[in-house]
Design a protein around this motif. Structure first.
Motif, PDB file in Angstrom:
ATOM      1  N   VAL A  81       0.860  -1.184   0.000  1.00  0.00           N
ATOM      2  CA  VAL A  81       0.000   0.000   0.000  1.00  0.00           C
ATOM      3  C   VAL A  81       0.896   1.232   0.000  1.00  0.00           C
ATOM      4  N   PHE A  82       0.685   2.143  -0.950  1.00  0.00           N
ATOM      5  CA  PHE A  82       1.491   3.358  -1.049  1.00  0.00           C
ATOM      6  C   PHE A  82       0.597   4.578  -0.892  1.00  0.00           C
ATOM      7  N   ARG A  83       1.220   5.672  -0.520  1.00  0.00           N
ATOM      8  CA  ARG A  83       0.523   6.948  -0.366  1.00  0.00           C
ATOM      9  C   ARG A  83       1.254   7.998  -1.186  1.00  0.00           C
ATOM     10  N   CYS A  84       0.479   8.806  -1.932  1.00  0.00           N
ATOM     11  CA  CYS A  84       1.044   9.844  -2.805  1.00  0.00           C
ATOM     12  C   CYS A  84       0.939  11.197  -2.121  1.00  0.00           C
ATOM     13  N   ALA A  85       1.969  11.997  -2.286  1.00  0.00           N
ATOM     14  CA  ALA A  85       1.958  13.383  -1.837  1.00  0.00           C
ATOM     15  C   ALA A  85       2.245  14.273  -3.034  1.00  0.00           C
ATOM     16  N   ASN A  86       1.382  15.270  -3.276  1.00  0.00           N
ATOM     17  CA  ASN A  86       1.521  16.192  -4.406  1.00  0.00           C
ATOM     18  C   ASN A  86       1.590  15.419  -5.722  1.00  0.00           C
ATOM     19  N   LEU A  87       0.545  14.629  -5.972  1.00  0.00           N
ATOM     20  CA  LEU A  87       0.520  13.767  -7.150  1.00  0.00           C
ATOM     21  C   LEU A  87       0.585  14.591  -8.431  1.00  0.00           C
ATOM     22  N   ARG A  88       1.452  14.156  -9.344  1.00  0.00           N
ATOM     23  CA  ARG A  88       1.555  14.725 -10.688  1.00  0.00           C
ATOM     24  C   ARG A  88       1.346  13.595 -11.681  1.00  0.00           C
ATOM     25  N   ASN A  89       0.363  13.762 -12.527  1.00  0.00           N
ATOM     26  CA  ASN A  89      -0.094  12.663 -13.365  1.00  0.00           C
ATOM     27  C   ASN A  89       0.975  12.206 -14.359  1.00  0.00           C
ATOM     28  N   ASN A  90       1.688  13.125 -14.981  1.00  0.00           N
ATOM     29  CA  ASN A  90       2.675  12.739 -15.985  1.00  0.00           C
ATOM     30  C   ASN A  90       3.815  11.930 -15.364  1.00  0.00           C
ATOM     31  N   THR A  91       4.268  12.350 -14.190  1.00  0.00           N
ATOM     32  CA  THR A  91       5.335  11.603 -13.515  1.00  0.00           C
ATOM     33  C   THR A  91       4.854  10.219 -13.098  1.00  0.00           C
ATOM     34  N   PHE A  92       3.626  10.133 -12.642  1.00  0.00           N
ATOM     35  CA  PHE A  92       3.081   8.836 -12.234  1.00  0.00           C
ATOM     36  C   PHE A  92       2.945   7.901 -13.436  1.00  0.00           C
ATOM     37  N   LYS A  93       2.595   8.428 -14.593  1.00  0.00           N
ATOM     38  CA  LYS A  93       2.522   7.607 -15.806  1.00  0.00           C
ATOM     39  C   LYS A  93       3.897   7.069 -16.187  1.00  0.00           C
TER      40      LYS A  93
ATOM     41  N   GLY B 154      -7.586   7.502   2.413  1.00  0.00           N
ATOM     42  CA  GLY B 154      -6.963   8.739   1.948  1.00  0.00           C
ATOM     43  C   GLY B 154      -6.512   8.604   0.504  1.00  0.00           C
ATOM     44  N   HIS B 155      -5.441   9.306   0.172  1.00  0.00           N
ATOM     45  CA  HIS B 155      -4.913   9.261  -1.199  1.00  0.00           C
ATOM     46  C   HIS B 155      -3.889   8.129  -1.277  1.00  0.00           C
ATOM     47  N   ALA B 156      -4.399   6.900  -1.297  1.00  0.00           N
ATOM     48  CA  ALA B 156      -3.544   5.712  -1.286  1.00  0.00           C
ATOM     49  C   ALA B 156      -3.912   4.818  -2.454  1.00  0.00           C
ATOM     50  N   GLY B 157      -3.074   3.793  -2.663  1.00  0.00           N
ATOM     51  CA  GLY B 157      -3.287   2.841  -3.737  1.00  0.00           C
ATOM     52  C   GLY B 157      -2.568   1.549  -3.451  1.00  0.00           C
ATOM     53  N   LEU B 158      -2.718   0.592  -4.367  1.00  0.00           N
ATOM     54  CA  LEU B 158      -2.098  -0.719  -4.241  1.00  0.00           C
ATOM     55  C   LEU B 158      -1.104  -0.912  -5.375  1.00  0.00           C
ATOM     56  N   VAL B 159      -0.008  -1.594  -5.073  1.00  0.00           N
ATOM     57  CA  VAL B 159       0.963  -1.985  -6.082  1.00  0.00           C
ATOM     58  C   VAL B 159       1.274  -3.461  -5.871  1.00  0.00           C
ATOM     59  N   PHE B 160       1.002  -4.266  -6.883  1.00  0.00           N
ATOM     60  CA  PHE B 160       1.330  -5.684  -6.885  1.00  0.00           C
ATOM     61  C   PHE B 160       2.650  -5.845  -7.641  1.00  0.00           C
ATOM     62  N   THR B 161       3.605  -6.525  -7.044  1.00  0.00           N
ATOM     63  CA  THR B 161       4.941  -6.581  -7.623  1.00  0.00           C
ATOM     64  C   THR B 161       5.640  -7.884  -7.250  1.00  0.00           C
ATOM     65  N   ASN B 162       6.648  -8.204  -8.058  1.00  0.00           N
ATOM     66  CA  ASN B 162       7.551  -9.313  -7.767  1.00  0.00           C
ATOM     67  C   ASN B 162       8.884  -8.821  -7.210  1.00  0.00           C
ATOM     68  N   LEU B 163       9.030  -7.503  -7.051  1.00  0.00           N
ATOM     69  CA  LEU B 163      10.259  -6.931  -6.524  1.00  0.00           C
ATOM     70  C   LEU B 163      10.266  -7.012  -4.999  1.00  0.00           C
ATOM     71  N   THR B 164      11.430  -6.901  -4.445  1.00  0.00           N
ATOM     72  CA  THR B 164      11.555  -6.816  -2.994  1.00  0.00           C
ATOM     73  C   THR B 164      11.238  -5.396  -2.533  1.00  0.00           C
ATOM     74  N   LYS B 165      11.127  -5.243  -1.236  1.00  0.00           N
ATOM     75  CA  LYS B 165      10.795  -3.938  -0.691  1.00  0.00           C
ATOM     76  C   LYS B 165      11.896  -2.919  -1.005  1.00  0.00           C
ATOM     77  N   GLU B 166      13.163  -3.311  -0.893  1.00  0.00           N
ATOM     78  CA  GLU B 166      14.276  -2.391  -1.139  1.00  0.00           C
ATOM     79  C   GLU B 166      14.313  -1.955  -2.597  1.00  0.00           C
ATOM     80  N   ASP B 167      14.107  -2.893  -3.521  1.00  0.00           N
ATOM     81  CA  ASP B 167      14.123  -2.535  -4.942  1.00  0.00           C
ATOM     82  C   ASP B 167      12.950  -1.614  -5.292  1.00  0.00           C
ATOM     83  N   LEU B 168      11.809  -1.879  -4.703  1.00  0.00           N
ATOM     84  CA  LEU B 168      10.644  -1.037  -4.995  1.00  0.00           C
ATOM     85  C   LEU B 168      10.841   0.372  -4.448  1.00  0.00           C
ATOM     86  N   GLU B 169      11.375   0.503  -3.246  1.00  0.00           N
ATOM     87  CA  GLU B 169      11.611   1.834  -2.681  1.00  0.00           C
ATOM     88  C   GLU B 169      12.643   2.609  -3.492  1.00  0.00           C
TER      89      GLU B 169
END
Length: 343
Positions: free
Chosen positions: A102-114, A159-174
């Motif tokens: 579960v991640f939380r966005c601060a000052n979301l910018r759509n182009n960067t998120f894409k 709040g302004h949160a979302g889900l990310v499903f991944t095969n990466l480890t926590k360190e690689d994702l961060e």
């Protein structure tokens, strides 16, 4: 001569047509037999009146369309099909990937998120939408959760949160998320991290040179006391664009963009994680619930600095009824009534 006349008249007599026989007289048509009309009988007063049929109901009037709200937007409303499709996609991703965060966005910018989603499209999948739908997809309680301890993840989807499903480890994702932390101009209502002041004198732009003279009306319109002096914009007094810890006004957001001050940072923090086998872990970012998330879910008109003269008085803004605040106008008495004279 008599012989000749007789000779010439003879053929004429024979050439004449015989007279037509007289046509027979037309036969008289017999008159149609009609039954004798019944004598008119007057209804006596004692006889009961005839039963009248029930009155017809007037046709129903068509429904008025005057109060109907017509939406001019072309965006379709998210219906039940869209919500059902989102739930199916989340559960399919749960089977395809090893872990979910579960991640939380601060000052979301759509182009960067894409750009971030395109970079991690091979190893991860992001979901952002209705938080309640995402909670239903994961399971709100132990009785309807899709995997063990997965209902603990759904409690952090708020709040302004979302889900990310991944095969990466926590360190690689961060580390991947840290690459896309970019600075941008703050928007209306964001909390200023520092105080920005423009000093008195010639006004310089974001590139260090003098600001163009065509921007002088824009500066003056947004509250800066300026004037033009031989094509150079001069500030008559020091002007504060924003103060640290206070919300940025609409005028301040425009001026910060003109002067090139990027006070907002787009970043994504991980709140918790879940991996196969039911291992759940909450991170330090989940404890910071008072974190300012930028311009998301905020009333932008709350900090527009509208002068008090344009707002309702405080008495009318509270719970006090209007009748108790507004006094009834007093009835005026003319001078004649006061003196006791009559017309």
């Amino acid at each position: 001569a008599l012989v000749r006349a007789a000779v010439f008249r003879a053929p004429l007599a024979h050439a004449r047509a015989p007279p037509r026989p007289a046509s027979p007289a037309p036969k008289a048509r017999p008159a149609p037999s009609r039954a004798p009309a019944a004598p008119c009988r007057r209804r006596s007063r004692a006889s009961p009146p005839r039963e009248r049929p029930p009155p017809r109901r007037p046709p129903a009037m068509p429904k008025s369309r005057r109060d109907k709200v017509v939406a001019l937007t072309q965006t379709k409303k998210k219906d039940r099909e869209w919500k059902g499709g989102l739930i199916e996609n989340v559960r399919e991703a749960l089977d395809a990937f090893a872990s979910v965060y579960v991640f939380r966005c601060a000052n979301l910018r759509n182009n960067t998120f894409k750009d971030l989603k395109a970079d991690l499209s091979e190893t991860s999948r992001f979901f952002m939408g209705s938080n309640k739908v995402l909670q239903v997809a994961l399971g709100k309680g132990p009785e309807d959760e899709q995997r063990d301890n997965l209902h603990k993840v759904s409690t952090h989807v708020k709040g302004h949160a979302g889900l990310v499903f991944t095969n990466l480890t926590k360190e690689d994702l961060e580390s991947a998320l840290a690459k896309y932390e970019v600075n941008d101009f703050a928007r209306t209502g964001a909390v200023a991290p520092e105080t920005v002041t423009v000093e008195k004198g010639p006004v310089h732009g974001q590139h260090g040179g003098l600001m163009e003279h065509t921007l002088e009306p824009t500066l003056r319109k947004n509250g800066m006391p300026t004037k033009l002096n031989r094509g150079v914009i001069e500030l008559l007094a020091d002007h504060v664009l924003c103060r640290e810890g206070e919300h940025i006004s609409p005028q301040g957001a425009i001026l910060l963009r003109l002067f090139g001050h990027e006070l907002a940072t787009f970043k994504m923090d991980l709140l918790c994680g879940w991996s196969e086998g039911g291992a759940f872990e909450a991170y330090a970012a989940a404890e910071d619930e008072d974190l300012d998330v930028g311009d998301v879910e905020r009333d932008r008109f709350r900090y527009d600095h509208v002068p008090a003269s344009m707002m309702l008085p405080k008495e009318l803004m509270g719970d006090t009824p209007v009748e108790a605040v507004i006094e009834k106008p007093k009835r005026r008495t003319s001078a004649r009534k006061k003196a006791g004279t009559k017309l």
